[in-house]
Design a protein around this motif. Structure first.
Motif, PDB file in Angstrom:
ATOM      1  N   ALA C  30       0.849  -1.202   0.000  1.00  0.00           N
ATOM      2  CA  ALA C  30       0.000   0.000   0.000  1.00  0.00           C
ATOM      3  C   ALA C  30       0.882   1.248   0.000  1.00  0.00           C
ATOM      4  N   TYR C  31       0.285   2.379  -0.334  1.00  0.00           N
ATOM      5  CA  TYR C  31       1.025   3.646  -0.373  1.00  0.00           C
ATOM      6  C   TYR C  31       1.452   4.024   1.056  1.00  0.00           C
ATOM      7  N   CYS C  32       2.715   4.436   1.204  1.00  0.00           N
ATOM      8  CA  CYS C  32       3.278   4.746   2.530  1.00  0.00           C
ATOM      9  C   CYS C  32       2.411   5.716   3.337  1.00  0.00           C
ATOM     10  N   ILE C  33       1.918   6.754   2.661  1.00  0.00           N
ATOM     11  CA  ILE C  33       1.133   7.765   3.363  1.00  0.00           C
ATOM     12  C   ILE C  33      -0.140   7.141   3.952  1.00  0.00           C
ATOM     13  N   ILE C  35      -0.435   4.038   4.879  1.00  0.00           N
ATOM     14  CA  ILE C  35       0.016   3.225   6.023  1.00  0.00           C
ATOM     15  C   ILE C  35       0.239   4.133   7.240  1.00  0.00           C
ATOM     16  N   LEU C  36       0.909   5.273   7.018  1.00  0.00           N
ATOM     17  CA  LEU C  36       1.169   6.205   8.123  1.00  0.00           C
ATOM     18  C   LEU C  36      -0.140   6.722   8.728  1.00  0.00           C
ATOM     19  N   MET C  37      -1.137   6.989   7.883  1.00  0.00           N
ATOM     20  CA  MET C  37      -2.430   7.458   8.400  1.00  0.00           C
ATOM     21  C   MET C  37      -3.081   6.376   9.282  1.00  0.00           C
ATOM     22  N   LEU C  39      -1.444   4.013  10.930  1.00  0.00           N
ATOM     23  CA  LEU C  39      -0.657   3.926  12.183  1.00  0.00           C
ATOM     24  C   LEU C  39      -1.090   5.039  13.143  1.00  0.00           C
TER      25      LEU C  39
END
Lengths: 90, 90, 90, 90
Positions: C30-33, C35-37, C39
């Protein structure tokens, strides 16, 4: 950090006055919870200044470094960014 | 917040000077990362002041309220504490 | 921590599923951003559980200790509270 | 997020187990402070995963976008980065 530094300096000046206001509250025996709420407000204002500086940094130095052909410099700039953001969390 | 307020006022005065130093850094076009590191340092110093105020609050008002027979007052003090700590996280 | 533990356990079970969902996102590239959202969302849910546990602690152990005549126990409970809240900030 | 995703998935799996451990603590009426300390530990482990994902993002998508000649795309990537980091603070 060259252009458009005035809004950042202006905000920091406001924060300085806000801290002075908290000093006065402590000195005049204000209620602890009211002091804590004001300290929270100062922290949020500093967060905002941090975001302004970071935004400027990303558009300036980081963009220049990443667009350069110097791989070591690109690495250095990203490492520095990771470091300052990690520190920020503590 | 009555006794021992001097160390808190003193720390806030130091923080005020620190903020003024950051203003100067911005004004003199210091490197963004150095400015961000100083902003982090100011925020840690404010966290420390917050802990001093909170510690005083727990030993003072909170202890008095919880030891009282006024259940509504006990509830009020705990609710207020939860609220100020929640705000701090943001 | 005795009564009313079900809502806390239930929330933790949801968080566990959320973490499993993030694992799947990482595994499926998945797109990193995004994933960060996710988390961030997990961390906010954990903050909420922390607040529920803290609220319970203030109403239970802390209230009992502060209402007791054992000054050392009162001090111990406040010190412990300050410690756990300081750790949280890091 | 393609290569080297195994260490991230592995850490998330450990965190999942850690959350399950906290559920058990709550269920077995562990001391609130011990539960809060474990929640703090889970949060720190999530912070660490967030940093790994962010580092990967900076080296991957952000570097590619900033090195491209598409000014709008550069702007988009920086805006997204600022947004996710701002969310992170809350």
């Amino acid at each position: 950090m060259t252009a458009d530094k005035e809004p950042i300096v202006k905000r920091l000046r406001t924060i300085e006055g806000h801290v002075r206001g908290v000093e006065r509250m402590v000195d005049e025996d204000a209620y602890c919870i009211d002091i804590l709420m004001q300290l929270n407000a100062v922290q949020k204002a500093l967060d905002q200044v941090g975001r302004m500086v970071l935004d400027r940094h990303l558009h300036g130095c980081v963009t220049t470094a990443i667009r350069s052909d110097d791989a070591a410099e690109r690495e250095r700039v990203i490492g520095e960014l990771m470091h300052v953001m990690q520190e920020r969390r503590k």
